[in-house]
Design a protein around this motif. Structure first.
Motif, PDB file in Angstrom:
ATOM      1  N   LEU A   1      -4.384  -0.209   0.030  1.00 39.34           N
ATOM      2  CA  LEU A   1      -4.292  -1.344  -0.469  1.00 39.34           C
ATOM      3  C   LEU A   1      -3.418  -1.534  -1.906  1.00 39.34           C
ATOM      4  O   LEU A   1      -2.607  -2.443  -2.141  1.00 39.34           O
ATOM      5  N   PHE A   2      -3.317  -0.445  -2.606  1.00 37.13           N
ATOM      6  CA  PHE A   2      -2.467  -0.418  -3.756  1.00 37.13           C
ATOM      7  C   PHE A   2      -0.895  -0.560  -3.142  1.00 37.13           C
ATOM      8  O   PHE A   2      -0.280  -1.301  -3.732  1.00 37.13           O
ATOM      9  N   TYR A   3      -0.303   0.559  -2.389  1.00 40.11           N
ATOM     10  CA  TYR A   3       0.568   0.635  -1.756  1.00 40.11           C
ATOM     11  C   TYR A   3       1.256  -0.782  -1.076  1.00 40.11           C
ATOM     12  O   TYR A   3       2.421  -0.977  -1.080  1.00 40.11           O
ATOM     13  N   GLY A   4       0.394  -0.942  -0.154  1.00 39.42           N
ATOM     14  CA  GLY A   4       0.594  -2.146   0.672  1.00 39.42           C
ATOM     15  C   GLY A   4       0.952  -3.727  -0.298  1.00 39.42           C
ATOM     16  O   GLY A   4       1.863  -4.419   0.080  1.00 39.42           O
ATOM     17  N   SER A   5       0.063  -3.552  -1.427  1.00 38.29           N
ATOM     18  CA  SER A   5       0.439  -4.848  -2.254  1.00 38.29           C
ATOM     19  C   SER A   5       1.717  -4.723  -3.077  1.00 38.29           C
ATOM     20  O   SER A   5       2.491  -5.522  -3.320  1.00 38.29           O
ATOM     21  N   TRP A   6       1.851  -3.437  -3.430  1.00 38.64           N
ATOM     22  CA  TRP A   6       3.316  -3.305  -4.091  1.00 38.64           C
ATOM     23  C   TRP A   6       4.406  -3.485  -3.150  1.00 38.64           C
ATOM     24  O   TRP A   6       5.701  -4.115  -3.548  1.00 38.64           O
TER      25      TRP A   6
ATOM     26  N   VAL B   1       4.749  -5.799  -0.793  1.00 32.68           N
ATOM     27  CA  VAL B   1       4.757  -7.063  -0.658  1.00 32.68           C
ATOM     28  C   VAL B   1       5.616  -7.611  -1.795  1.00 32.68           C
ATOM     29  O   VAL B   1       6.824  -8.404  -1.643  1.00 32.68           O
ATOM     30  N   PHE B   2       5.123  -7.080  -2.853  1.00 29.85           N
ATOM     31  CA  PHE B   2       5.704  -7.785  -4.282  1.00 29.85           C
ATOM     32  C   PHE B   2       7.233  -7.275  -4.413  1.00 29.85           C
ATOM     33  O   PHE B   2       7.994  -8.241  -4.758  1.00 29.85           O
TER      34      PHE B   2
ATOM     35  N   SER C   1       9.334  -9.455  -2.143  1.00 32.12           N
ATOM     36  CA  SER C   1       9.130 -10.740  -1.923  1.00 32.12           C
ATOM     37  C   SER C   1      10.341 -11.570  -2.161  1.00 32.12           C
ATOM     38  O   SER C   1      10.509 -12.851  -1.703  1.00 32.12           O
TER      39      SER C   1
ATOM     40  N   GLY D   1       5.079  -4.735   3.287  1.00 29.21           N
ATOM     41  CA  GLY D   1       3.906  -4.436   2.566  1.00 29.21           C
ATOM     42  C   GLY D   1       2.975  -3.706   3.677  1.00 29.21           C
ATOM     43  O   GLY D   1       2.113  -2.880   3.451  1.00 29.21           O
TER      44      GLY D   1
ATOM     45  N   GLY E   1       1.374  -0.286   3.459  1.00 26.51           N
ATOM     46  CA  GLY E   1      -0.037   0.000   3.303  1.00 26.51           C
ATOM     47  C   GLY E   1      -0.632   0.910   4.515  1.00 26.51           C
ATOM     48  O   GLY E   1      -1.405   1.836   4.291  1.00 26.51           O
TER      49      GLY E   1
END
Length: 159
Positions: free
Chosen positions: A35-40, A42-43, A46, A57, A61
């Motif tokens: 969850l943490f690394y996948g979100s990062w 994507v960010f 982006s 992402g 993740g």
């Protein structure tokens, strides 16, 4: 001595080590990492469009999930080998870090992730900390020796 007395007198470092291993050594740690690394991921990507950001992402993740599960197994095995405690600890930490970052950099390169260093940068200190805390927990439990019979309940779930 009753079970409750044995639990209360257990050293705090041993309790913390067991808690850390329970949190990191399984699906809970793998899901949190994904969850943490996948979100990062994507960010961090982006600016290159939604498709590339989501692909990067998802890759980050998924790799985090797999690497957390396999990395903890690898650290267990590298620590369990022969040698002094400091040597087994170093082998577990550096062997896991080498495997983790070799895999992650290779997959991102293969996928064409444009910002590999930016994608991995915030995770490096976290991954180093993860490997150090996990290995330190293995050391704490190893140095503490076998558990008294009344504390065997705490080992369930670690094996």
């Amino acid at each position: 001595m009753t079970v409750s007395t044995a639990v209360r007198t257990k050293p705090a470092s041993q309790s913390l080590a067991r808690w850390a291993l329970r949190l990191m050594d399984g699906l809970t740690g793998a899901c949190l990492g994904a969850l943490f690394y996948g979100s990062w991921g994507v960010f961090a990507n982006s600016a290159h469009g939604v498709e590339i950001a989501l692909r990067s992402g998802a890759a980050q993740g998924a790799m985090s999930f797999v690497v957390t599960l396999t990395g903890t197994t690898l650290m267990h095995r590298l620590y369990a080998g022969a040698g002094a405690v400091w040597w087994r600890s170093a082998r577990a930490v550096f062997g896991a870090l080498g495997m983790i970052y070799g895999l992650i950099v290779g997959v991102h390169w293969w996928l064409g992730t444009p910002e590999i260093l930016l994608t991995l940068a915030p995770g490096l200190p976290i991954t180093i900390g993860f490997c150090l805390v996990f290995t330190l927990s293995l050391v704490r439990l190893d140095v503490a020796g076998p558990n008294p019979p009344a504390a065997d309940w705490a080992k369930k779930g670690l094996e």
